[in-house]
Write a protein that holds these residues in place. Structure first.
Motif, mmCIF file in Angstrom:
data_model
loop_
_atom_site.group_PDB
_atom_site.id
_atom_site.type_symbol
_atom_site.label_atom_id
_atom_site.label_comp_id
_atom_site.label_asym_id
_atom_site.label_seq_id
_atom_site.Cartn_x
_atom_site.Cartn_y
_atom_site.Cartn_z
ATOM 1 N N ALA A 172 -7.171 2.055 -8.391
ATOM 2 C CA ALA A 172 -6.761 1.274 -9.555
ATOM 3 C C ALA A 172 -5.375 0.660 -9.358
ATOM 4 C CB ALA A 172 -6.772 2.164 -10.795
ATOM 5 N N LYS A 173 -4.528 1.296 -8.558
ATOM 6 C CA LYS A 173 -3.163 0.810 -8.343
ATOM 7 C C LYS A 173 -3.051 -0.160 -7.170
ATOM 8 C CE LYS A 173 -1.062 5.006 -10.165
ATOM 9 N NZ LYS A 173 -0.261 6.187 -9.833
ATOM 10 N N LEU A 174 -4.101 -0.241 -6.347
ATOM 11 C CA LEU A 174 -4.045 -1.131 -5.179
ATOM 12 C C LEU A 174 -4.114 -2.585 -5.600
ATOM 13 C CD1 LEU A 174 -6.441 0.461 -2.515
ATOM 14 C CD2 LEU A 174 -3.971 0.236 -2.352
ATOM 15 N N PRO A 175 -3.286 -3.419 -4.999
ATOM 16 C CA PRO A 175 -3.453 -4.857 -5.220
ATOM 17 C C PRO A 175 -4.832 -5.294 -4.713
ATOM 18 C CG PRO A 175 -1.333 -4.394 -4.173
ATOM 19 C CD PRO A 175 -2.126 -3.114 -4.167
ATOM 20 N N ALA A 176 -5.390 -6.299 -5.301
ATOM 21 C CA ALA A 176 -6.764 -6.730 -5.001
ATOM 22 C C ALA A 176 -7.025 -6.903 -3.509
ATOM 23 C CB ALA A 176 -7.084 -8.014 -5.748
ATOM 24 N N GLU A 200 -9.739 12.929 -3.514
ATOM 25 C CA GLU A 200 -9.853 13.295 -4.930
ATOM 26 C C GLU A 200 -8.993 12.379 -5.802
ATOM 27 O OE1 GLU A 200 -8.879 17.466 -4.878
ATOM 28 O OE2 GLU A 200 -10.764 17.979 -3.862
ATOM 29 N N GLN A 201 -7.933 11.828 -5.240
ATOM 30 C CA GLN A 201 -7.052 10.918 -5.962
ATOM 31 C C GLN A 201 -7.486 9.452 -5.836
ATOM 32 O OE1 GLN A 201 -3.035 11.498 -4.557
ATOM 33 N NE2 GLN A 201 -3.218 13.726 -4.636
ATOM 34 N N TRP A 202 -8.569 9.212 -5.094
ATOM 35 C CA TRP A 202 -8.982 7.845 -4.794
ATOM 36 C C TRP A 202 -9.165 6.969 -6.027
ATOM 37 C CZ3 TRP A 202 -8.555 3.861 -2.094
ATOM 38 C CH2 TRP A 202 -9.474 2.817 -2.144
ATOM 39 N N PRO A 203 -9.830 7.420 -7.088
ATOM 40 C CA PRO A 203 -9.990 6.517 -8.241
ATOM 41 C C PRO A 203 -8.641 6.012 -8.786
ATOM 42 C CG PRO A 203 -11.470 8.377 -8.443
ATOM 43 C CD PRO A 203 -10.562 8.668 -7.284
ATOM 44 N N ALA A 204 -7.662 6.885 -8.881
ATOM 45 C CA ALA A 204 -6.348 6.470 -9.370
ATOM 46 C C ALA A 204 -5.651 5.565 -8.357
ATOM 47 C CB ALA A 204 -5.485 7.698 -9.666
ATOM 48 N N MET A 205 -5.788 5.911 -7.062
ATOM 49 C CA MET A 205 -5.185 5.083 -6.007
ATOM 50 C C MET A 205 -5.791 3.687 -6.011
ATOM 51 S SD MET A 205 -4.652 6.907 -2.352
ATOM 52 C CE MET A 205 -5.084 8.605 -2.523
ATOM 53 N N MET A 248 0.861 -1.176 0.000
ATOM 54 C CA MET A 248 0.000 0.000 0.000
ATOM 55 C C MET A 248 0.906 1.237 0.000
ATOM 56 S SD MET A 248 -3.029 1.136 2.691
ATOM 57 C CE MET A 248 -3.896 -0.398 2.507
ATOM 58 N N THR A 249 0.542 2.209 -0.815
ATOM 59 C CA THR A 249 1.332 3.435 -0.867
ATOM 60 C C THR A 249 1.126 4.255 0.398
ATOM 61 O OG1 THR A 249 -0.397 4.752 -1.901
ATOM 62 C CG2 THR A 249 1.065 3.524 -3.396
ATOM 63 N N ALA A 250 2.025 5.192 0.628
ATOM 64 C CA ALA A 250 1.910 6.063 1.801
ATOM 65 C C ALA A 250 0.619 6.886 1.724
ATOM 66 C CB ALA A 250 3.127 6.980 1.896
ATOM 67 N N GLU A 251 0.277 7.336 0.509
ATOM 68 C CA GLU A 251 -0.955 8.130 0.353
ATOM 69 C C GLU A 251 -2.181 7.295 0.673
ATOM 70 O OE1 GLU A 251 1.359 7.937 -2.137
ATOM 71 O OE2 GLU A 251 2.226 9.953 -2.011
ATOM 72 N N ALA A 252 -2.186 6.053 0.201
ATOM 73 C CA ALA A 252 -3.331 5.172 0.464
ATOM 74 C C ALA A 252 -3.429 4.879 1.964
ATOM 75 C CB ALA A 252 -3.204 3.879 -0.331
ATOM 76 N N ALA A 253 -2.295 4.661 2.609
ATOM 77 C CA ALA A 253 -2.300 4.401 4.053
ATOM 78 C C ALA A 253 -2.789 5.619 4.820
ATOM 79 C CB ALA A 253 -0.895 3.999 4.518
ATOM 80 N N THR A 254 -2.375 6.816 4.388
ATOM 81 C CA THR A 254 -2.828 8.057 5.034
ATOM 82 C C THR A 254 -4.329 8.230 4.854
ATOM 83 O OG1 THR A 254 -0.670 9.079 4.697
ATOM 84 C CG2 THR A 254 -2.527 10.564 5.105
#
Length: 136
Positions: free
Chosen positions: A74-78, A67-72, A1-7
Motif C-alpha cells: 500500500a505504501k509503494l509508489p505505483a 507478513e507485512q506485505w499488504p501494508a508495504m 522503495m523502503t529497505a524492508e521492501a528491497a529486502t
C-alpha cells in the motif's frame, strides 16, 4: 522503495532462483526415472534436499516481511510494485512446474513399481517350476 521492501524483493528473487534450480534437478530426475536409471535419480535427491534447505533459509529471513506485505504494498509508489508482481508470477509459475514434475515422477515410479509387482509372482513361479523338475 523502503529497505524492508528491497529486502523482501531480494529474498523473493533469491527464492525464485533456487526454485528454478530445483525445477532443473527435478526435470533431470524425471528423465532418469523414465530411463529406469533409478540409482542416478536417487543421487539427485541430495541436490533437491540441499535446494529445499536453502529455500527454507531464505524463507526464514523474509517470512516476517511477507507478513507485512499488504501494508508495504500500500505504501509503494505505483511504479515500484512491478518487480514484485514479476517475481511473484515467476515463483507461481515455478511452483506449478515443480508440482507437475513431482506428480509425473510419482506416476512413472508408481507404474514401474506396479510392473515389478506383476512380474514378481511369475519369477517365483518360474523358480518353483525349475525346482520341481530338478532344474538348478
Amino acid at each position: 522503495m523502503t529497505a524492508e521492501a528491497a529486502t523482501l524483493l531480494d529474498g523473493l528473487t533469491r527464492e525464485a532462483g533456487l526454485y528454478r534450480g530445483l525445477v532443473e534437478v527435478s526435470t533431470e530426475e524425471l528423465s532418469l526415472v523414465k530411463s529406469h536409471e533409478l540409482e542416478r535419480a536417487t543421487v539427485l535427491l541430495t541436490k533437491k534436499q540441499q535446494a529445499l534447505e536453502a529455500i527454507a533459509e531464505v524463507e526464514k529471513t523474509i517470512r516476517p516481511l511477507k507478513e507485512q506485505w499488504p501494508a508495504m504494498k500500500a505504501k509503494l509508489p505505483a511504479g515500484e510494485s512491478g518487480p514484485f508482481s514479476a517475481v511473484l508470477k515467476d515463483l507461481s509459475d515455478l511452483l506449478e512446474r515443480l508440482i507437475a514434475l513431482e506428480r509425473e515422477t510419482e506416476t512413472v515410479l508408481s507404474g514401474q513399481i506396479a510392473t515389478v509387482r506383476k512380474a514378481w509372482p511369475a519369477a517365483g513361479a518360474e523358480e518353483r517350476a525349475k525346482k520341481a523338475y530338478g532344474g538348478k
